[in-house]
Write a protein that holds these residues in place. Structure first.
Motif, PDB file in Angstrom:
ATOM      1  N   ALA A   1       6.790  12.681  -0.185  1.00  0.00           N
ATOM      2  CA  ALA A   1       8.173  12.434   0.213  1.00  0.00           C
ATOM      3  C   ALA A   1       8.226  11.482   1.399  1.00  0.00           C
ATOM      4  CB  ALA A   1       8.845  13.753   0.562  1.00  0.00           C
ATOM      5  N   MET A   2       7.203  11.551   2.248  1.00  0.00           N
ATOM      6  CA  MET A   2       7.177  10.664   3.407  1.00  0.00           C
ATOM      7  C   MET A   2       6.989   9.208   2.966  1.00  0.00           C
ATOM      8  SD  MET A   2       4.784  10.956   6.723  1.00  0.00           S
ATOM      9  CE  MET A   2       4.739   9.686   7.959  1.00  0.00           C
ATOM     10  N   MET A   3       6.045   8.987   2.044  1.00  0.00           N
ATOM     11  CA  MET A   3       5.840   7.633   1.516  1.00  0.00           C
ATOM     12  C   MET A   3       7.140   7.106   0.910  1.00  0.00           C
ATOM     13  SD  MET A   3       2.661   6.934   2.008  1.00  0.00           S
ATOM     14  CE  MET A   3       2.573   8.035   3.377  1.00  0.00           C
ATOM     15  N   ALA A   4       7.792   7.942   0.094  1.00  0.00           N
ATOM     16  CA  ALA A   4       9.030   7.514  -0.555  1.00  0.00           C
ATOM     17  C   ALA A   4      10.107   7.214   0.483  1.00  0.00           C
ATOM     18  CB  ALA A   4       9.505   8.595  -1.521  1.00  0.00           C
ATOM     19  N   SER A   5      10.191   8.050   1.540  1.00  0.00           N
ATOM     20  CA  SER A   5      11.212   7.819   2.567  1.00  0.00           C
ATOM     21  C   SER A   5      10.954   6.514   3.305  1.00  0.00           C
ATOM     22  CB  SER A   5      11.228   8.972   3.571  1.00  0.00           C
ATOM     23  OG  SER A   5      11.511  10.170   2.917  1.00  0.00           O
TER      24      SER A   5
ATOM     25  N   TRP B   1       0.894   1.781   9.314  1.00  0.00           N
ATOM     26  CA  TRP B   1      -0.429   1.368   9.785  1.00  0.00           C
ATOM     27  C   TRP B   1      -1.380   2.535   9.955  1.00  0.00           C
ATOM     28  CZ3 TRP B   1      -2.832  -3.252  10.093  1.00  0.00           C
ATOM     29  CH2 TRP B   1      -2.039  -4.355   9.777  1.00  0.00           C
ATOM     30  N   GLN B   2      -0.834   3.708  10.240  1.00  0.00           N
ATOM     31  CA  GLN B   2      -1.703   4.875  10.350  1.00  0.00           C
ATOM     32  C   GLN B   2      -2.406   5.128   9.014  1.00  0.00           C
ATOM     33  OE1 GLN B   2      -0.174   8.916  10.474  1.00  0.00           O
ATOM     34  NE2 GLN B   2      -0.985   9.056  12.549  1.00  0.00           N
ATOM     35  N   ILE B   3      -1.634   5.030   7.930  1.00  0.00           N
ATOM     36  CA  ILE B   3      -2.221   5.269   6.611  1.00  0.00           C
ATOM     37  C   ILE B   3      -3.244   4.186   6.277  1.00  0.00           C
ATOM     38  CG2 ILE B   3      -1.652   5.233   4.149  1.00  0.00           C
ATOM     39  CD1 ILE B   3       1.091   6.611   5.434  1.00  0.00           C
TER      40      ILE B   3
ATOM     41  N   LEU C   1      12.149   3.828   1.034  1.00  0.00           N
ATOM     42  CA  LEU C   1      13.618   3.842   0.990  1.00  0.00           C
ATOM     43  C   LEU C   1      14.224   3.283   2.273  1.00  0.00           C
ATOM     44  CD1 LEU C   1      14.380   7.300  -0.662  1.00  0.00           C
ATOM     45  CD2 LEU C   1      14.848   5.039  -1.619  1.00  0.00           C
ATOM     46  N   SER C   2      13.539   3.504   3.416  1.00  0.00           N
ATOM     47  CA  SER C   2      14.102   3.024   4.670  1.00  0.00           C
ATOM     48  C   SER C   2      13.879   1.525   4.845  1.00  0.00           C
ATOM     49  CB  SER C   2      13.515   3.793   5.852  1.00  0.00           C
ATOM     50  OG  SER C   2      12.175   3.424   6.035  1.00  0.00           O
ATOM     51  N   ILE C   3      12.820   0.993   4.221  1.00  0.00           N
ATOM     52  CA  ILE C   3      12.571  -0.453   4.328  1.00  0.00           C
ATOM     53  C   ILE C   3      13.477  -1.227   3.370  1.00  0.00           C
ATOM     54  CG2 ILE C   3      10.839  -2.264   4.020  1.00  0.00           C
ATOM     55  CD1 ILE C   3       8.729  -0.315   4.820  1.00  0.00           C
ATOM     56  N   LEU C   4      13.756  -0.608   2.230  1.00  0.00           N
ATOM     57  CA  LEU C   4      14.511  -1.285   1.172  1.00  0.00           C
ATOM     58  C   LEU C   4      15.821  -1.938   1.643  1.00  0.00           C
ATOM     59  CD1 LEU C   4      13.432  -1.491  -1.699  1.00  0.00           C
ATOM     60  CD2 LEU C   4      15.123   0.212  -2.389  1.00  0.00           C
TER      61      LEU C   4
ATOM     62  N   LEU D   1       0.832  -1.214   0.000  1.00  0.00           N
ATOM     63  CA  LEU D   1       0.000   0.000   0.000  1.00  0.00           C
ATOM     64  C   LEU D   1       0.865   1.262   0.000  1.00  0.00           C
ATOM     65  CD1 LEU D   1      -2.968   1.136   0.361  1.00  0.00           C
ATOM     66  CD2 LEU D   1      -2.390   1.283   2.786  1.00  0.00           C
ATOM     67  N   ILE D   2       1.898   1.271   0.845  1.00  0.00           N
ATOM     68  CA  ILE D   2       2.788   2.440   0.900  1.00  0.00           C
ATOM     69  C   ILE D   2       3.548   2.574  -0.425  1.00  0.00           C
ATOM     70  CG2 ILE D   2       4.692   3.538   2.151  1.00  0.00           C
ATOM     71  CD1 ILE D   2       2.192   3.243   3.802  1.00  0.00           C
ATOM     72  N   LEU D   3       3.982   1.433  -0.958  1.00  0.00           N
ATOM     73  CA  LEU D   3       4.709   1.442  -2.232  1.00  0.00           C
ATOM     74  C   LEU D   3       3.850   2.086  -3.323  1.00  0.00           C
ATOM     75  CD1 LEU D   3       7.349   0.391  -3.584  1.00  0.00           C
ATOM     76  CD2 LEU D   3       6.049  -1.618  -4.271  1.00  0.00           C
ATOM     77  N   ILE D   4       2.578   1.680  -3.398  1.00  0.00           N
ATOM     78  CA  ILE D   4       1.673   2.248  -4.407  1.00  0.00           C
ATOM     79  C   ILE D   4       1.539   3.758  -4.204  1.00  0.00           C
ATOM     80  CG2 ILE D   4      -0.738   2.320  -5.178  1.00  0.00           C
ATOM     81  CD1 ILE D   4      -0.871  -0.685  -4.478  1.00  0.00           C
ATOM     82  N   ASN D   5       1.312   4.153  -2.943  1.00  0.00           N
ATOM     83  CA  ASN D   5       1.115   5.584  -2.672  1.00  0.00           C
ATOM     84  C   ASN D   5       2.367   6.411  -2.944  1.00  0.00           C
ATOM     85  OD1 ASN D   5      -1.625   6.441  -1.592  1.00  0.00           O
ATOM     86  ND2 ASN D   5      -1.269   4.510  -0.533  1.00  0.00           N
ATOM     87  N   SER D   6       3.541   5.767  -2.842  1.00  0.00           N
ATOM     88  CA  SER D   6       4.768   6.538  -3.046  1.00  0.00           C
ATOM     89  C   SER D   6       4.930   6.955  -4.505  1.00  0.00           C
ATOM     90  CB  SER D   6       5.980   5.720  -2.590  1.00  0.00           C
ATOM     91  OG  SER D   6       6.230   4.670  -3.498  1.00  0.00           O
ATOM     92  N   PHE D   7       4.126   6.379  -5.410  1.00  0.00           N
ATOM     93  CA  PHE D   7       4.203   6.770  -6.824  1.00  0.00           C
ATOM     94  C   PHE D   7       3.067   7.700  -7.225  1.00  0.00           C
ATOM     95  CE2 PHE D   7       6.793   2.887  -6.885  1.00  0.00           C
ATOM     96  CZ  PHE D   7       7.922   3.400  -7.499  1.00  0.00           C
ATOM     97  N   LYS D   8       2.330   8.208  -6.232  1.00  0.00           N
ATOM     98  CA  LYS D   8       1.237   9.121  -6.560  1.00  0.00           C
ATOM     99  C   LYS D   8       1.631  10.554  -6.234  1.00  0.00           C
ATOM    100  CE  LYS D   8      -2.328   7.189  -4.347  1.00  0.00           C
ATOM    101  NZ  LYS D   8      -3.588   6.463  -4.039  1.00  0.00           N
TER     102      LYS D   8
END
Lengths: 279, 283
Positions: free
Chosen positions: A245-249, B120-122, A252-255, A28-35
């Motif tokens: 930028a938060m989604m992308a960070s 999880w917040q999102i 990047l931090s999980i990668l 979900l975060i990955l998808i949002n990081s490209f929006k």
């Protein structure tokens, strides 16, 4: 037999479904990081990027350039590497001494180390950060001394647990042959400790890499931000939260963690198990 | 050998001991003293006796965070251990692909609390918006269950690995003997496997319990105590008392709370270890 096979089929189907659910939050975060920024909100979180809302790598570029992600990566790496190296070297020496020399002081020290594992960080956080300021430990290059002190408990505890199981005879023989204690430790004991080193190293690295409160209190946040500090800073700083930028960070931090995990998976799982079972 | 080693005492324990004194012993003792003082920095402390402790236990927010932490810990410890144990049973049935499942379930444990909290917040806010419920910032119930869900996601894999290690340590002979004696699947589970696994339970309950009480990063990132400090846990309440309350008295009260918190965690950890250690059997 057939009944068993059907049962196993259901179990595997269930496990596959669970695995997908397990991965979903990150996807979900990955998808949002490209929006684009305006398309990331609570009401649109589950929408896939469309032609209008697709941002390409813009969020990643912003995270790396405007939010200095690479600088944070550098600080996190420096802190984790220096701290883990210091912990492995010094606490293994300390643990060897404690297990091989029986004295009241060593026993007391051992119990103090064990005690320090249970104590919550809030108990020492205020005094620790002022001590760090007074001793000039408040930068990423010296903070390992604090991590050595605060991480020593777990490490000494695990090394001691392992050392009790290795026979004395080899060490005694080496001393008889004229080795000094230092030579005996580094040439005989140190190599035997390797599997425990891996366990201790992984557990301490996981903790230090992800630690948030200690570096926040000890380091000057305007100058030095580790990765967890950077992520929290998106929220903590005044003004609008830069969601893109938060989604992308976050990604990047999980990668790097996922990469290291996939390469060293066997060691990590084994190390964590050994650590927990001995602890 | 001891004699030769003793000459090298400070070489071996010096560095660790020095760092341990700087990083733990001194701050701990100083913290004990400051809990009975009024101060804004460590240098301007004046002794005030036990009044900080009295103010601490009279603080309604502190009591609320205490209750919330207990409620959270009970649910989290139970759910994590039961689910992790079931996963471990399923993954030791020699099915295909066991390793892949193990890898996936363990992974969230490597991600830090702050990052987990925002992920999880999102997700949770997205779901709440879908079903037209108030978002996390205004929804205490969602905050409570969200924290539990997040902690489960993070820790089930870890505990599962420990249970798997325990299960694979039980020798086939014992299981076979039980089967020859006519024990059925469920009987084997309750009468053989679980008693043999007591040491794994000791470790897992110890880890989940102390983690639950010390939880901070996830709490800060997911709810930050919203709504109206309802989902504030002990660690977050203490940190906020120190750093986000104006007034000279609050740091002393915060330190007193920290001492109480420390005693609580140590007592709970010791009690739990003693209680489950007694049930362990030697194989």
């Amino acid at each position: 037999m057939i009944q068993n096979k059907i049962k196993n089929g259901f179990i595997i189907a269930g496990l596959i479904l669970l695995s997908v659910l397990y991965c979903y939050p990150i996807v979900l975060i990955l998808i949002n990081s490209f929006k684009i920024e305006t398309a990331i909100s609570t009401s649109t979180a589950f929408q896939l990027p469309t032609l209008e809302t697709f941002a390409g790598f813009a969020n990643y570029v912003q995270a790396i350039i405007a939010n200095c992600f690479l600088t944070s990566l550098f600080y996190s790496l420096i802190i984790t590497l220096t701290s883990v190296a210091a912990i492995l070297l010094f606490t293994s020496m300390c643990a060897w001494f404690i297990t091989r020399v029986a004295s009241k002081w060593n026993k007391l020290l051992y119990y103090l180390f064990a005690f320090s594992m249970v104590v919550p960080f809030q108990m020492v956080m205020f005094t620790l950060s002022s001590t760090a300021d007074a001793l000039n430990l408040n930068n990423p290059f010296n903070i390992w001394i604090i991590y050595l002190g605060f991480g020593a408990g777990l490490a000494v505890f695990m090394f001691c647990g392992f050392m009790r199981s290795i026979p004395l005879e080899i060490e005694e023989a080496s001393m008889m042959d004229g080795c000094t204690p230092l030579q005996t430790f580094f040439q005989i004991v140190f190599p035997i400790l390797k599997p425990t080193m891996v366990s201790v190293g992984i557990l301490e690295a996981m903790w230090i890499w992800n630690d948030y409160l200690l570096p926040t209190l000890v380091l000057d946040i305007k100058v030095y931000k580790t990765i967890p500090m950077l992520i929290q800073y998106f929220r903590g700083s005044y003004g609008r939260v830069e969601m893109g930028a938060m989604m992308a960070s976050i990604i990047l931090s999980i990668l790097p963690i996922v990469l290291v995990y996939l390469i060293g998976q066997k060691h990590i799982i084994k190390g964590v198990t050994a650590g927990a079972v001995k602890g | 050998m001891e004699k030769a080693l003793k000459k090298y005492t400070w070489v071996f324990i010096g560095p660790t001991l020095l760092a341990f004194i700087i990083g733990f012993i001194l701050p701990f003792l100083q913290g004990l003293y400051l809990s009975m003082s009024q101060f804004t920095t460590v240098k301007n402390a004046t002794f005030v006796g036990f009044s900080n402790f009295i103010r601490a236990i009279e603080d309604a927010e502190f009591l609320n965070s205490f209750q919330f932490t207990i409620a959270f810990a009970i649910a989290a410890v139970l759910l994590i251990n039961v689910i992790a144990f079931i996963f471990a049973l399923l993954l030791t049935r020699k099915l295909k692909g066991t390793n892949i499942f193990r890898t996936i379930f363990f992974m969230p444990n490597l991600i830090g609390g702050i990052v987990l909290g925002y992920i999880w917040q999102i997700l949770i806010n997205g779901v709440l918006a879908l079903v037209s419920e108030p978002l996390l910032a205004l929804n205490a119930n969602a905050g409570y269950w969200g924290l539990i869900l997040l902690t489960c996601w993070q820790q089930i894999g870890y505990m599962m690995i420990i249970y798997i290690a325990g299960l694979s340590n039980i020798s086939e002979d014992i299981l076979e003997a039980a089967m020859i004696d006519g024990a059925k699947g469920m009987q084997i589970l309750w009468k053989v496997k679980i008693p043999m696994l007591m040491s794994s339970f000791t470790v897992c309950i110890f880890l989940t319990l102390t983690n639950a009480f010390k939880l901070y990063d996830q709490n800060l990132a997911l709810t930050a105590g919203d709504p109206n400090k309802f989902t504030e846990m002990l660690a977050l309440n203490i940190t906020n008392t120190f750093y986000s309350r104006a007034g000279a008295q609050w740091k002393g009260i915060g330190q007193a709370k920290a001492v109480l918190f420390c005693i609580l965690v140590v007592v709970i950890a010791m009690t739990q270890l003693r209680a489950t250690r007694r049930k362990e059997v030697q194989s």
